[in-house]
Design a protein around this motif. Structure first.
Motif, PDB file in Angstrom:
ATOM      1  N   ARG A  94       0.824  -1.215   0.000  1.00 44.39           N
ATOM      2  CA  ARG A  94       0.000   0.000   0.000  1.00 44.39           C
ATOM      3  C   ARG A  94       0.857   1.262   0.000  1.00 44.39           C
ATOM      4  NH1 ARG A  94      -2.110  -0.807   6.226  1.00 44.39           N
ATOM      5  NH2 ARG A  94      -2.440  -2.898   5.457  1.00 44.39           N
ATOM      6  N   LYS A  95       0.363   2.300  -0.653  1.00 47.38           N
ATOM      7  CA  LYS A  95       1.104   3.558  -0.762  1.00 47.38           C
ATOM      8  C   LYS A  95       0.168   4.732  -0.485  1.00 47.38           C
ATOM      9  CE  LYS A  95       5.287   2.274  -2.086  1.00 47.38           C
ATOM     10  NZ  LYS A  95       5.227   0.950  -2.519  1.00 47.38           N
ATOM     11  N   ALA A  96       0.749   5.808   0.060  1.00 45.32           N
ATOM     12  CA  ALA A  96      -0.066   6.964   0.435  1.00 45.32           C
ATOM     13  C   ALA A  96      -0.734   7.608  -0.774  1.00 45.32           C
ATOM     14  CB  ALA A  96       0.788   7.987   1.158  1.00 45.32           C
ATOM     15  N   ASN A  97      -0.097   7.526  -1.959  1.00 46.10           N
ATOM     16  CA  ASN A  97      -0.663   8.160  -3.143  1.00 46.10           C
ATOM     17  C   ASN A  97      -1.565   7.225  -3.951  1.00 46.10           C
ATOM     18  OD1 ASN A  97       1.176  10.098  -2.321  1.00 46.10           O
ATOM     19  ND2 ASN A  97       1.671  10.723  -4.409  1.00 46.10           N
ATOM     20  N   GLY A  98      -1.770   5.979  -3.473  1.00 49.54           N
ATOM     21  CA  GLY A  98      -2.525   5.008  -4.251  1.00 49.54           C
ATOM     22  C   GLY A  98      -3.864   4.662  -3.603  1.00 49.54           C
ATOM     23  N   ALA A 131     -11.443  19.191  -1.949  1.00 49.68           N
ATOM     24  CA  ALA A 131     -10.204  19.688  -1.358  1.00 49.68           C
ATOM     25  C   ALA A 131      -9.894  21.100  -1.853  1.00 49.68           C
ATOM     26  CB  ALA A 131      -9.057  18.741  -1.703  1.00 49.68           C
ATOM     27  N   GLY A 132     -10.459  21.441  -3.011  1.00 52.03           N
ATOM     28  CA  GLY A 132     -10.194  22.757  -3.580  1.00 52.03           C
ATOM     29  C   GLY A 132      -8.824  22.876  -4.208  1.00 52.03           C
ATOM     30  N   THR A 133      -8.172  21.750  -4.441  1.00 52.68           N
ATOM     31  CA  THR A 133      -6.835  21.780  -5.037  1.00 52.68           C
ATOM     32  C   THR A 133      -6.584  20.470  -5.774  1.00 52.68           C
ATOM     33  OG1 THR A 133      -4.474  21.745  -4.565  1.00 52.68           O
ATOM     34  CG2 THR A 133      -5.904  20.942  -2.835  1.00 52.68           C
ATOM     35  N   PHE A 134      -5.576  20.491  -6.674  1.00 50.74           N
ATOM     36  CA  PHE A 134      -5.135  19.251  -7.320  1.00 50.74           C
ATOM     37  C   PHE A 134      -3.954  18.656  -6.572  1.00 50.74           C
ATOM     38  CE2 PHE A 134      -7.206  21.462 -10.849  1.00 50.74           C
ATOM     39  CZ  PHE A 134      -8.009  20.460 -11.348  1.00 50.74           C
ATOM     40  N   ALA A 158      -5.649  13.283  -1.396  1.00 50.55           N
ATOM     41  CA  ALA A 158      -5.604  12.063  -0.593  1.00 50.55           C
ATOM     42  C   ALA A 158      -6.374  12.269   0.708  1.00 50.55           C
ATOM     43  CB  ALA A 158      -4.154  11.688  -0.297  1.00 50.55           C
ATOM     44  N   GLU A 159      -6.193  13.450   1.297  1.00 53.10           N
ATOM     45  CA  GLU A 159      -6.886  13.726   2.557  1.00 53.10           C
ATOM     46  C   GLU A 159      -8.396  13.720   2.356  1.00 53.10           C
ATOM     47  OE1 GLU A 159      -4.872  16.985   4.770  1.00 53.10           O
ATOM     48  OE2 GLU A 159      -6.928  17.364   5.445  1.00 53.10           O
ATOM     49  N   ALA A 160      -8.833  14.255   1.203  1.00 54.15           N
ATOM     50  CA  ALA A 160     -10.267  14.309   0.919  1.00 54.15           C
ATOM     51  C   ALA A 160     -10.842  12.916   0.684  1.00 54.15           C
ATOM     52  CB  ALA A 160     -10.524  15.201  -0.286  1.00 54.15           C
ATOM     53  N   LEU A 161     -10.017  12.020   0.132  1.00 54.50           N
ATOM     54  CA  LEU A 161     -10.505  10.669  -0.154  1.00 54.50           C
ATOM     55  C   LEU A 161     -10.517   9.806   1.101  1.00 54.50           C
ATOM     56  CD1 LEU A 161      -8.845   9.797  -3.577  1.00 54.50           C
ATOM     57  CD2 LEU A 161     -11.282   9.818  -3.112  1.00 54.50           C
ATOM     58  N   GLU A 162      -9.574  10.042   1.998  1.00 51.78           N
ATOM     59  CA  GLU A 162      -9.444   9.194   3.182  1.00 51.78           C
ATOM     60  C   GLU A 162     -10.677   9.301   4.066  1.00 51.78           C
ATOM     61  OE1 GLU A 162      -5.757  10.394   4.906  1.00 51.78           O
ATOM     62  OE2 GLU A 162      -4.578   9.051   3.641  1.00 51.78           O
ATOM     63  N   GLY A 163     -11.235   8.139   4.372  1.00 56.87           N
ATOM     64  CA  GLY A 163     -12.396   8.111   5.239  1.00 56.87           C
ATOM     65  C   GLY A 163     -13.658   8.652   4.586  1.00 56.87           C
ATOM     66  N   PHE A 164     -13.643   8.816   3.278  1.00 58.84           N
ATOM     67  CA  PHE A 164     -14.789   9.379   2.567  1.00 58.84           C
ATOM     68  C   PHE A 164     -15.891   8.323   2.427  1.00 58.84           C
ATOM     69  CE2 PHE A 164     -16.510  10.619  -1.809  1.00 58.84           C
ATOM     70  CZ  PHE A 164     -17.372  11.566  -1.276  1.00 58.84           C
ATOM     71  N   GLU A 165     -17.108   8.687   2.813  1.00 55.97           N
ATOM     72  CA  GLU A 165     -18.247   7.776   2.644  1.00 55.97           C
ATOM     73  C   GLU A 165     -19.132   8.305   1.541  1.00 55.97           C
ATOM     74  OE1 GLU A 165     -20.394   5.933   5.960  1.00 55.97           O
ATOM     75  OE2 GLU A 165     -18.954   6.985   7.227  1.00 55.97           O
ATOM     76  N   HIS A 191      -6.399   2.860   2.285  1.00 58.25           N
ATOM     77  CA  HIS A 191      -6.896   3.340   0.989  1.00 58.25           C
ATOM     78  C   HIS A 191      -7.633   2.267   0.207  1.00 58.25           C
ATOM     79  CE1 HIS A 191      -3.842   6.908   0.965  1.00 58.25           C
ATOM     80  NE2 HIS A 191      -4.628   6.889   2.016  1.00 58.25           N
ATOM     81  N   GLN A 192      -8.347   1.415   0.937  1.00 53.57           N
ATOM     82  CA  GLN A 192      -9.149   0.359   0.303  1.00 53.57           C
ATOM     83  C   GLN A 192     -10.627   0.726   0.453  1.00 53.57           C
ATOM     84  OE1 GLN A 192      -8.572  -2.933  -1.170  1.00 53.57           O
ATOM     85  NE2 GLN A 192     -10.790  -2.732  -1.456  1.00 53.57           N
TER      86      GLN A 192
END
Lengths: 454, 404
Positions: free
Chosen positions: A174-178, A366-369, A375-382, A398-399
């Motif tokens: 697993r990787k932080a960017n994946g 996130a308002g940014t690319f 990644a922060e916006a995706l983490e824990g996103f329901e 990130h699963q």
């Protein structure tokens, strides 16, 4: 032979030339990449943003790749506000407006992974270095996914995995960017086990044929663990070379082993061939230990089902998504896809479509690319409304966690597309596992730091 | 200069200039233009040009000089890559020990395979090398990657993990392959007008190694050893009847070209620290044969041209999709646009193999000597025309044509 005499004049001339050569780059008043842009790799300039779609266009999974590409193009269309908007209408997050991502029009470049980790990395690198892609999506095998994920981590862009089923992708590699939306081998095992118990009882003897590479091993491990927990016995596990096309010699020993279930840990052309061989040996009409012989294919796909034809009737397996799913998101997606391409989407198409939308949505929120923001916006996103029902992007690995489908080869298909029927929708709680599960690298598996590159 | 004839010196200087100016020469189109699709001057592809050039130069020492057609050279490339990544895993990300070990390991491996394979010649030799390479591929893909003894990490490819020993790794050094602190990925981008040129550290390391490799290959071609190898190619039996044992020479040539392949493999890993088993597959071995024949077997510069040609197709043509085609032809009326797209479609994108195959056929049929022969013919054509005009430019034209 000419002689090699070093003269004073010759030496001076060479020295001067070498000095001039070394000084060359400093003559230009260049800017270093990071200074010219806003602190992360390939920050979009101007009014467009470029995504990289890296799918197998040649090789054994070319069909899957072609389907993924169709879905990705559809996603870009919907993001740019063309077409009928697709799942933008049903998506639970309303950040996407159909005006591109953060107001920038979405463009894409494509590449061929050839289902080889080397070629896939070369292709992804050219997208990042040459075309300025800010996200890479696609792929149809776990080897490629792990290799490209590693590259994206080093280069500082986001990787949204396509079809990859091995535990390692969000396990030890697993990787932080994946990020992975697709389900994995562990979930297949956990979802299949109760159905297998219900349909076949809890005193079966299983024989595994396994494709001899990483994905095959993790799947075998997962299925063995979950079926043994039911009370099944594993008679034997046999590795088959990936390049095999004839499995007859592997099927014969099954008959004499006293096993009454055959588990085929194969995918793609391998699975089509091994299943056809098993049917030729008439395994399904045999009786062993006083029970009907059964075959299980833990990872199914529509394209494999089409390849195996008649042979899959009654054979059980699991899937990430099936177009027959009856929820708002799924119906909308099947409609958009069907109207554009004249056929229902496959498993792999849906995962790529969802991944592109999820990425775009995360950028908006996130308002940014910047990969770290995304990644922060995706983490824990329901979320909900992309076809799989309620889904969680778990922050620790990130699963994605969502319901898993158990399907069976249809006895009486009415068209070329409903060759599989849904047996059960296994609720997400049943396929949940801890992020430090031993099959996923244990406590040592770490995401690492998110890398914005530059 | 450097013990070369003036013709070879000129050739070496041309190659050096091409290699050093490649970032500019390969980006002829402004970034915003539609033709930018055909620019090849980005670090990854330039590195590949040079690395596969080294691979093909080495292959040419065996095939071009002795005529022994090896179908298993990718095995040495792969072994070199694995050796290099293992050095990254065990020592540190410094590329120097990695590249050195990759050459040594590939050399040892080629002694082993060469010793056995060279007992036969002709097609039997080719088949033996092919068999060994496929065996190595199978070993790397699954046998040597089982959880108990994981040497190659199988399908995923060998890569460096954060929990690897890396005993010489210090904080402050880049977490990527580097040359004593200079990261192979560090790129100096120069924006000039509409153009943008990338000067990449990794590329220049490869380019310098290419020049050394090329220089050594020229020396081998011109040495008594090289002449002996050519004698083997022209008639090995006659050579044997004169009382000469040719096997040490062929084995030496085999090992040298195996080391070149290992060097290329090590460099591949140094540019991108991942070694995949596919590198050893027979298609990869076939590719280097194609490169050499396409460029011109037995010529000095041919293999480099062939390598560049094939890699260009693989990386640039495979990325032209229908979307791009529609942009190109968008100035036409709708019907004509779709028609043209439909015609071009099979030859680009996933059809790049088809285009390459057609070009390969054309080259083999009309230019049996490869691209080098094409260059020579053009040179001769220009030369003759100038002669008719008065011959004033004669020496100039002669200098331009690529030498053999």
């Amino acid at each position: 032979m000419s002689k090699n005499i070093l003269t004073r004049r010759g030496l001076m001339r060479t020295g001067a030339a070498a000095g001039a050569g070394l000084a060359m780059p400093t003559i230009f008043t260049g800017q270093v990449w990071s200074a010219a842009h806003s602190g992360y790799t390939n920050a979009p300039q101007g009014s467009t943003v470029t995504l990289g779609f890296n799918v197998p266009q040649t090789g054994p999974y070319a069909d899957e790749g072609a389907d993924e590409l169709l879905a990705q193009q559809l996603a870009v269309e919907h993001l740019n506000g063309e077409g009928d908007g697709g799942c933008l209408n049903t998506f639970s997050s309303k950040a996407l407006k159909g005006n591109g991502i953060l107001g920038k029009k979405v463009q894409y470049v494509t590449g061929d992974t050839q289902t080889k980790s080397d070629a896939a990395r070369a292709s992804a690198k050219s997208m990042i270095e040459k075309d300025g892609a800010i996200m890479i999506n696609g792929g149809s095998s776990s080897g490629v996914a792990v290799a490209v994920q590693g590259l994206c981590q080093e280069a500082g862009v986001i990787f949204m995995a396509g079809l990859t089923h091995a535990n390692d992708t969000t396990g030890k590699d697993r990787k932080a960017n994946g990020f992975r939306h697709f389900f994995n081998a562990y979930m297949s095992g956990a979802a299949l086990a109760p159905v297998l118990a219900k349909e076949m009882g809890s005193d079966r003897r299983a024989y595994h044929l396994t494709a001899d590479y990483n994905w095959g091993w993790t799947q075998e491990e997962s299925i063995v663990a979950s079926t043994e927990a039911l009370g099944w016995e594993t008679v034997n596990t046999v590795k088959t070379p990936l390049a095999s096309t004839d499995f007859s010699s592997y099927i014969t020993p099954v008959l004499n082993s006293g096993a009454d279930v055959l588990v085929l840990n194969h995918y793609g052309g391998n699975m089509v061939n091994s299943l056809s061989n098993a049917i030729q040996f008439d395994l399904l009409s045999k009786q062993v230990n006083g029970k009907d012989f059964k075959i299980v294919v833990p990872l199914y796909s529509e394209l494999m089902a089409a390849g195996a034809g008649e042979n899959i009737k009654g054979v059980l397996g699991s899937m990430n998504y099936n177009w027959q799913l009856d929820n708002e998101g799924s119906k909308q997606f099947v409609k958009s896809f069907g109207e554009k391409y004249g056929k229902p989407p496959s498993n792999s198409a849906q995962t790529c479509y969802a991944q592109v939308l999820l990425y775009a949505d995360a950028c908006e929120r996130a308002g940014t690319f910047n990969p770290c923001g995304v990644a922060e916006a995706l983490e824990g996103f329901e979320f909900d409304g992309l076809g799989n029902g309620k889904t969680l992007y778990r922050a620790e690995d990130h699963q994605c966690f969502k319901d898993v489908l158990v399907v069976r080869g249809a006895e009486n298909p009415t068209s070329a597309y409903d060759t599989l029927e849904i047996v059960e929708i296994t609720p997400v709680d049943q396929v949940m596992y801890a992020p430090d599960h031993p099959m996923f690298g244990g406590a040592e598996a770490k995401l690492g730091e998110c890398n914005p590159g530059a | 200069m450097l013990g070369l004839s003036s013709k070879d010196t000129a050739l070496l200087i041309i190659v050096a200039l091409l290699a050093l100016l490649a970032p500019v020469l390969l980006n002829p189109f402004p970034e915003a233009s539609a033709m930018a699709q055909f620019n090849a001057g980005y670090p990854d592809l330039m590195q590949r040009f040079v690395i596969y050039g080294i691979f093909a130069i080495g292959f040419n020492i065996l095939f071009g000089l002795t005529g022994y057609l090896s179908f298993g050279h990718a095995a040495f490339l792969g072994v070199g890559s694995y050796a290099a990544v293992w050095m990254f895993k065990l020592l540190s990300y410094n590329v120097v020990p990695a590249i050195l070990l990759s050459v040594v390991v590939a050399g040892l491996f080629s002694v082993l395979i060469g010793y056995i394979s060279l007992r036969r010649s002709g097609i039997y030799f080719s088949i033996l090398t092919l068999a060994f390479a496929q065996m190595s591929f199978a070993l790397a893909y699954s046998v040597l990657s089982n959880p108990k003894f994981n040497l190659t990490n199988g399908e995923t490819g060998l890569q460096v993990y954060t929990d690897d020993p890396q005993i010489f790794h210090r904080a402050g050094l880049p977490d990527l392959p580097h040359f004593f602190g200079l990261s192979m990925r560090s790129t100096y981008t120069v924006d000039m007008g509409g153009w943008s040129f990338d000067f990449n550290a990794g590329y220049y390391l490869c380019a310098i190694i290419l020049l050394v490799a090329f220089y050594m290959s020229i020396r081998i071609f011109n040495s008594p050893f090289g002449i002996m190898l050519r004698a083997i190619k022209s008639n090995q039996q006659r050579l044997n009847y004169t009382g000469l044992n040719s096997r040490p020479y062929t084995l030496a040539a085999f090992v040298i070209s195996g080391m070149y392949a290992g060097l290329a493999g090590g460099l591949l890993a140094a540019m991108d620290p991942l070694a995949g088993a596919e590198r050893m597959q027979w298609t990869a071995s076939g590719e280097v044969v194609l490169m050499t024949i396409l460029g011109g077997a037995g010529t000095l510069i041919g293999p480099i041209l062939g390598a560049g040609f094939i890699k260009y197709f693989e990386n640039i043509f495979s990325k032209i999709n229908d979307n791009v085609l529609h942009q190109w032809f968008s100035f036409m009326p709708d019907g004509a646009e779709d028609f043209l797209v439909a015609i071009v479609h099979p030859f680009v994108g996933k059809g790049w193999h088809l285009t390459l195959g057609i070009l390969f056929m054309l080259v083999v049929i009309f230019l049996p000597g490869g691209l080098v022969e094409g260059g020579q013919r053009i040179g001769r054509f220009v030369f003759r025309r100038n002669n008719r005009k008065g011959g004033g430019l004669e020496p100039d034209a002669k200098a331009k044509q690529p030498a053999e």
